[in-house]
Design a protein around this motif. Sequence first.
Motif, PDB file in Angstrom:
ATOM      1  N   ILE A   1     -31.501 -20.756  13.595  1.00 52.35           N
ATOM      2  CA  ILE A   1     -31.708 -19.891  12.499  1.00 52.35           C
ATOM      3  C   ILE A   1     -29.950 -19.714  12.568  1.00 52.35           C
ATOM      4  CG2 ILE A   1     -32.324 -17.592  11.610  1.00 52.35           C
ATOM      5  CD1 ILE A   1     -34.736 -17.808  13.177  1.00 52.35           C
ATOM      6  N   PRO A   2     -29.220 -20.380  11.860  1.00 49.57           N
ATOM      7  CA  PRO A   2     -27.691 -20.517  12.039  1.00 49.57           C
ATOM      8  C   PRO A   2     -27.052 -19.058  11.355  1.00 49.57           C
ATOM      9  CG  PRO A   2     -28.272 -22.197  10.584  1.00 49.57           C
ATOM     10  CD  PRO A   2     -29.548 -21.494  11.294  1.00 49.57           C
ATOM     11  N   LEU A   3     -27.800 -18.632  10.343  1.00 47.51           N
ATOM     12  CA  LEU A   3     -27.470 -17.423   9.621  1.00 47.51           C
ATOM     13  C   LEU A   3     -28.193 -16.190   9.729  1.00 47.51           C
ATOM     14  CD1 LEU A   3     -25.948 -19.460   6.556  1.00 47.51           C
ATOM     15  CD2 LEU A   3     -24.562 -18.252   8.403  1.00 47.51           C
ATOM     16  N   ASN A   4     -29.313 -16.270  10.466  1.00 43.15           N
ATOM     17  CA  ASN A   4     -30.172 -15.107  10.891  1.00 43.15           C
ATOM     18  C   ASN A   4     -31.052 -14.939   9.458  1.00 43.15           C
ATOM     19  OD1 ASN A   4     -31.498 -13.059  12.377  1.00 43.15           O
ATOM     20  ND2 ASN A   4     -29.732 -12.085  12.707  1.00 43.15           N
ATOM     21  N   VAL A   5     -32.062 -14.201   9.469  1.00 42.27           N
ATOM     22  CA  VAL A   5     -32.652 -13.728   8.422  1.00 42.27           C
ATOM     23  C   VAL A   5     -32.003 -12.765   7.578  1.00 42.27           C
ATOM     24  CG1 VAL A   5     -34.884 -13.026   7.331  1.00 42.27           C
ATOM     25  CG2 VAL A   5     -35.059 -14.171   9.644  1.00 42.27           C
ATOM     26  N   PRO A   6     -31.491 -12.829   6.150  1.00 43.70           N
ATOM     27  CA  PRO A   6     -30.753 -11.983   5.250  1.00 43.70           C
ATOM     28  C   PRO A   6     -31.007 -10.816   5.460  1.00 43.70           C
ATOM     29  CG  PRO A   6     -31.170 -14.092   4.175  1.00 43.70           C
ATOM     30  CD  PRO A   6     -32.134 -14.197   5.265  1.00 43.70           C
ATOM     31  N   ARG A   7     -30.099  -9.768   5.405  1.00 44.18           N
ATOM     32  CA  ARG A   7     -30.457  -8.419   5.056  1.00 44.18           C
ATOM     33  C   ARG A   7     -29.671  -8.004   3.747  1.00 44.18           C
ATOM     34  NH1 ARG A   7     -31.199  -4.870   9.388  1.00 44.18           N
ATOM     35  NH2 ARG A   7     -31.945  -6.052  11.330  1.00 44.18           N
ATOM     36  N   GLU A   8     -30.081  -6.870   3.375  1.00 40.67           N
ATOM     37  CA  GLU A   8     -29.575  -6.333   2.144  1.00 40.67           C
ATOM     38  C   GLU A   8     -28.903  -4.820   2.322  1.00 40.67           C
ATOM     39  OE1 GLU A   8     -31.025  -6.889  -2.278  1.00 40.67           O
ATOM     40  OE2 GLU A   8     -31.943  -4.796  -1.315  1.00 40.67           O
ATOM     41  N   VAL A   9     -27.495  -4.592   1.778  1.00 40.85           N
ATOM     42  CA  VAL A   9     -27.189  -3.306   1.725  1.00 40.85           C
ATOM     43  C   VAL A   9     -27.964  -2.262   1.119  1.00 40.85           C
ATOM     44  CG1 VAL A   9     -25.048  -1.836   1.263  1.00 40.85           C
ATOM     45  CG2 VAL A   9     -24.755  -4.339   1.843  1.00 40.85           C
ATOM     46  N   VAL A  10     -28.543  -1.257   1.525  1.00 39.78           N
ATOM     47  CA  VAL A  10     -29.523  -0.221   0.798  1.00 39.78           C
ATOM     48  C   VAL A  10     -28.587   0.734   0.109  1.00 39.78           C
ATOM     49  CG1 VAL A  10     -31.030   1.378   1.171  1.00 39.78           C
ATOM     50  CG2 VAL A  10     -31.098  -0.245   2.955  1.00 39.78           C
ATOM     51  N   VAL A  11     -27.474   1.147   0.593  1.00 34.94           N
ATOM     52  CA  VAL A  11     -26.446   2.115  -0.174  1.00 34.94           C
ATOM     53  C   VAL A  11     -25.175   1.549  -0.231  1.00 34.94           C
ATOM     54  CG1 VAL A  11     -28.169   4.152   0.045  1.00 34.94           C
ATOM     55  CG2 VAL A  11     -26.264   3.662   1.853  1.00 34.94           C
ATOM     56  N   ASP A  12     -24.247   1.958  -0.995  1.00 31.20           N
ATOM     57  CA  ASP A  12     -22.943   1.563  -1.033  1.00 31.20           C
ATOM     58  C   ASP A  12     -22.474   1.994   0.504  1.00 31.20           C
ATOM     59  OD1 ASP A  12     -23.171   0.895  -3.692  1.00 31.20           O
ATOM     60  OD2 ASP A  12     -21.483   2.277  -4.273  1.00 31.20           O
ATOM     61  N   THR A  13     -21.714   0.954   1.278  1.00 36.24           N
ATOM     62  CA  THR A  13     -21.151   1.139   2.513  1.00 36.24           C
ATOM     63  C   THR A  13     -20.104   0.658   2.826  1.00 36.24           C
ATOM     64  OG1 THR A  13     -23.724   0.962   3.374  1.00 36.24           O
ATOM     65  CG2 THR A  13     -22.135   0.630   4.900  1.00 36.24           C
ATOM     66  N   SER A  14     -19.245   1.119   4.059  1.00 29.47           N
ATOM     67  CA  SER A  14     -18.137   0.720   4.190  1.00 29.47           C
ATOM     68  C   SER A  14     -18.116  -0.049   5.737  1.00 29.47           C
ATOM     69  CB  SER A  14     -17.035   1.874   4.477  1.00 29.47           C
ATOM     70  OG  SER A  14     -15.760   1.466   5.037  1.00 29.47           O
ATOM     71  N   LEU A  15     -17.644  -1.331   5.774  1.00 34.91           N
ATOM     72  CA  LEU A  15     -17.905  -2.144   6.945  1.00 34.91           C
ATOM     73  C   LEU A  15     -16.394  -2.507   7.258  1.00 34.91           C
ATOM     74  CD1 LEU A  15     -19.623  -3.050   9.075  1.00 34.91           C
ATOM     75  CD2 LEU A  15     -20.109  -5.297   7.829  1.00 34.91           C
ATOM     76  N   ALA A  16     -15.776  -2.519   8.438  1.00 36.52           N
ATOM     77  CA  ALA A  16     -14.528  -2.922   8.633  1.00 36.52           C
ATOM     78  C   ALA A  16     -13.440  -2.713   7.740  1.00 36.52           C
ATOM     79  CB  ALA A  16     -14.597  -4.505   8.923  1.00 36.52           C
ATOM     80  N   GLY A  17     -13.493  -1.601   7.052  1.00 31.19           N
ATOM     81  CA  GLY A  17     -12.581  -1.116   5.798  1.00 31.19           C
ATOM     82  C   GLY A  17     -12.780  -1.853   4.623  1.00 31.19           C
TER      83      GLY A  17
END
Length: 457
Positions: A375-391
């Motif tokens: 499973i090279p890219l894992n099972v996809p997820r989805e952003v639930v609310v506007d989020t900040s990640l790594a800036g």
Amino acid sequence: MLAVAGSLAAVWTLLPPCALLLGAVAFLFCARVLQRRRPKNYPPGPPRLPFVGNLFHLDFERAHLALQRLVKKYGNIFSLDFGDVPSVVITGLPLIKEALVHQDPNFVNRPVIPLRERVFKQNGLIMSNGQVWKEQRRFALTTLRNFGLGKKNLEERIQEEAHHLIQAIEEENGQPFNPHFKINNAVSNIICSITFGERFEYEDGQFRELLRMLDEVTHLEASLWCQLYNAFPRIMNFLPGPHQTLFSNWDKLKLFVARVIENHKRDWNPAETRDFIDAYLKEMEKYKGDVTSSFHEENLIYSTLDLFFAGTETTSTTLRWGLLYLALYPEVQEKVHAEINSVIGPGQQPSTAARTSMPYTNAVIHEVQRMGNIIPLNVPREVVVDTSLAGYHLPKGTMILTNLTALHRDPAEWATPNTFNPEHFLENGQFKKRETFLPFSAVLCQLCSHETSHFLV
């Protein structure tokens, strides 16, 4: 004003139909480009084409390898568009932990892409979200535990099925054969015994056909045709192609599960719960008449199908990788064989308890999973609310792909990242856990690890 409008109307009548068509296409093209502009402070990524996004940046036969080139160019967080679906790929353990552990509530949903929407309609265990997902997941985990997940009862089922598999292999009389569907059948029988209350013989033609279809949908979902369906679902619905085969296969698989459920209903006894389907029927009775309940027959079909799929493909594929690597590395096979004979002995049943005394075999199984990378890219997820990640700003609805290939082939973490080497999981002759080893989700990992260990031994 009226004069201008009259002039425009006159020009309109003089234009040939082809010019009008080209003008309409140009207008839609420009509108699409403007509509799909990246938001401010969005992760960088390759330029996108209108309508198809970045579909043609990937080789769909080796998409996970193509992504590694993009990591080198854009860094550990970058964006891709799969048709209308905006997505972000995250690489490296710190970012993966930040998203899926520390900010898990912001990334808990599964993206509802057109292909999955067509097949599962946001039902079941894998594709549901919100309250439905919580209810279905809680019920499934409790029921699986009751039927032996992590207990001796499940171990006995695996031991029995391993015996059947060995018999089937012995019937080949030492001649070359393709083990694919024998292994598929054996592994599937474990989850079938829990969900359907029965196992299926390896000569059962109908069940072999179901396993073949399950195998086929796994390959088709990653194909270019199915990705084009996600980009243009309304158009692709009317076109022939492999995506139609995928839909047909899923329909047949759903029909099989529906028939098993109908058979259960005929002799169902609420006081005697034989399997997952019986337990679910009992749960449905609790909520009978409650239109808001997620416990209904359609969800039973999809949840059972999810268990059937997840309990077959991952473990079966891992075992086939294991056979391949043991054949390619006979010296490893020799050491595993010696350890099995030393700890278990000839003619004895393997057990989970013996695993702690078999560090080399345990290391080999983990290295098979690392190199197999199923499973090279894992099972996809989805952003639930506007989020900040790594800036970076990730808008609600963005699909998140976890780059497990880079994690399992990181030269900073693995001594020989591109070579099969069980020593990666050994330290002073003892098995060593690795934080950077994430073959699949924790719940699935627990079940598959137990099954794989027994079958491989």
